[in-house]
Design a protein around this motif. Structure first.
Motif, short mmCIF file in Angstrom:
data_model
loop_
_atom_site.label_atom_id
_atom_site.label_comp_id
_atom_site.label_asym_id
_atom_site.label_seq_id
_atom_site.Cartn_x
_atom_site.Cartn_y
_atom_site.Cartn_z
N UNK A 124 -75.45 -20.99 -38.21
CA UNK A 124 -75.06 -19.65 -37.78
C UNK A 124 -76.03 -18.60 -38.32
N UNK A 125 -76.48 -18.77 -39.54
CA UNK A 125 -77.48 -17.87 -40.11
C UNK A 125 -78.81 -18.02 -39.37
N UNK A 126 -79.18 -19.27 -39.09
CA UNK A 126 -80.41 -19.51 -38.32
C UNK A 126 -80.31 -18.88 -36.93
N UNK B 238 -80.24 -45.03 -52.37
CA UNK B 238 -81.59 -44.88 -51.81
C UNK B 238 -81.53 -44.22 -50.43
N UNK B 239 -80.55 -44.61 -49.63
CA UNK B 239 -80.40 -44.02 -48.30
C UNK B 239 -80.04 -42.53 -48.43
N UNK B 240 -79.17 -42.21 -49.37
CA UNK B 240 -78.82 -40.81 -49.61
C UNK B 240 -80.05 -40.02 -50.04
N UNK B 241 -80.92 -40.65 -50.83
CA UNK B 241 -82.16 -40.01 -51.25
C UNK B 241 -83.05 -39.68 -50.07
N UNK B 242 -83.12 -40.59 -49.10
CA UNK B 242 -83.90 -40.34 -47.88
C UNK B 242 -83.32 -39.15 -47.13
N UNK B 243 -82.00 -39.07 -47.06
CA UNK B 243 -81.35 -37.93 -46.41
C UNK B 243 -81.69 -36.62 -47.09
N UNK B 244 -81.68 -36.62 -48.42
CA UNK B 244 -82.00 -35.40 -49.17
C UNK B 244 -83.47 -35.02 -48.99
N UNK B 245 -84.34 -36.01 -48.94
CA UNK B 245 -85.77 -35.72 -48.72
C UNK B 245 -85.96 -35.11 -47.34
N UNK B 246 -85.30 -35.65 -46.33
CA UNK B 246 -85.41 -35.11 -44.97
C UNK B 246 -84.86 -33.68 -44.93
N UNK B 247 -83.75 -33.41 -45.61
CA UNK B 247 -83.23 -32.04 -45.69
C UNK B 247 -84.25 -31.10 -46.30
N UNK B 248 -84.88 -31.55 -47.37
CA UNK B 248 -85.88 -30.73 -48.06
C UNK B 248 -87.08 -30.44 -47.16
N UNK B 249 -87.58 -31.46 -46.48
CA UNK B 249 -88.71 -31.27 -45.57
C UNK B 249 -88.30 -30.31 -44.44
N UNK B 250 -87.09 -30.48 -43.91
CA UNK B 250 -86.60 -29.58 -42.87
C UNK B 250 -86.54 -28.14 -43.36
N UNK B 251 -86.08 -27.94 -44.58
CA UNK B 251 -86.02 -26.57 -45.15
C UNK B 251 -87.42 -25.99 -45.35
N UNK B 252 -88.36 -26.82 -45.76
CA UNK B 252 -89.74 -26.35 -45.92
C UNK B 252 -90.27 -25.90 -44.56
N UNK B 253 -90.07 -26.71 -43.52
CA UNK B 253 -90.49 -26.33 -42.17
C UNK B 253 -89.81 -25.01 -41.74
N UNK B 254 -88.52 -24.90 -42.05
CA UNK B 254 -87.77 -23.70 -41.68
C UNK B 254 -88.38 -22.45 -42.31
N UNK B 255 -88.64 -22.50 -43.62
CA UNK B 255 -89.13 -21.31 -44.30
C UNK B 255 -90.57 -20.98 -43.94
N UNK B 256 -91.41 -21.98 -43.71
CA UNK B 256 -92.77 -21.70 -43.26
C UNK B 256 -92.71 -21.03 -41.88
N UNK B 257 -91.89 -21.60 -41.00
CA UNK B 257 -91.74 -21.05 -39.65
C UNK B 257 -91.18 -19.63 -39.71
N UNK B 258 -90.14 -19.42 -40.51
CA UNK B 258 -89.54 -18.10 -40.66
C UNK B 258 -90.56 -17.09 -41.18
N UNK B 259 -91.33 -17.47 -42.18
CA UNK B 259 -92.34 -16.57 -42.74
C UNK B 259 -93.37 -16.16 -41.70
N UNK B 260 -93.81 -17.11 -40.89
CA UNK B 260 -94.78 -16.78 -39.84
C UNK B 260 -94.16 -15.86 -38.79
N UNK B 261 -92.91 -16.12 -38.43
CA UNK B 261 -92.24 -15.27 -37.43
C UNK B 261 -92.01 -13.87 -37.95
#
Length: 149
Positions: free
Chosen positions: A53-55, A107-130
């Motif tokens: 909703x914030x996005x 280990x599977x939960x760790x993969x999920x957290x890593x994917x969340x982190x990468x997604x957030x990095x993409x989000x903030x880089x994209x937001x900063x550029x916009x």
């Protein structure tokens, strides 16, 4: 924009169903301890529904979907959240039922957290550029000033 709305809506439904599942499963099994199942409801509502909703509001202001990293963010973040919540649900259910959860789940939960982190990095880089792009077009210092009379 609809993609963000549909994601928020889907996570709202999953979050509410997760809370209902937790309540009913623990009640049926007379379980009173702590488990990860009790966290599913709030994680899905906060990291899913509220985040999207914030996005959505930021999309309206800055057209995030026009940024090059938007699709990468959207799919990576969603995959990470789904994996994380699925593992939390399985581990929490196993705890309520009195079963041991295999170590591979961590280990599977760790993969999920890593994917969340990468997604957030993409989000903030994209937001900063916009934001930078929007600022360049609306910054009063960058506009020509009217001539003095």
């Amino acid at each position: 924009m609809k993609k963000l709305y549909y994601a928020a809506h889907a996570y709202m439904i999953v979050g509410l169903v997760g809370g209902l599942y937790y309540r009913e499963l623990t009640k049926l099994n007379d379980f009173t301890g702590d488990s990860q199942l009790g966290l599913v409801h709030t994680h899905v509502l906060a990291l899913g529904m509220l985040f999207f909703l914030i996005a959505l509001a930021l999309e309206k202001l800055f057209t995030l979907s026009a940024g090059g990293l938007f699709n990468g963010f959207f799919w990576t973040y969603n995959a990470g959240l789904v994996i994380t919540v699925a593992v939390m649900t399985v581990r929490g259910t196993q705890t309520v039922l009195g079963h041991h959860t295999p170590e591979a789940a961590a280990a599977i939960a760790g993969v999920g957290h890593i994917a969340l982190t990468v997604g957030l990095i993409f989000f903030f880089i994209n937001l900063g550029k916009c934001i930078a792009k929007a600022s360049a077009t609306t910054d009063p210092d960058s506009r020509p000033q009217p001539a003095d009379r």
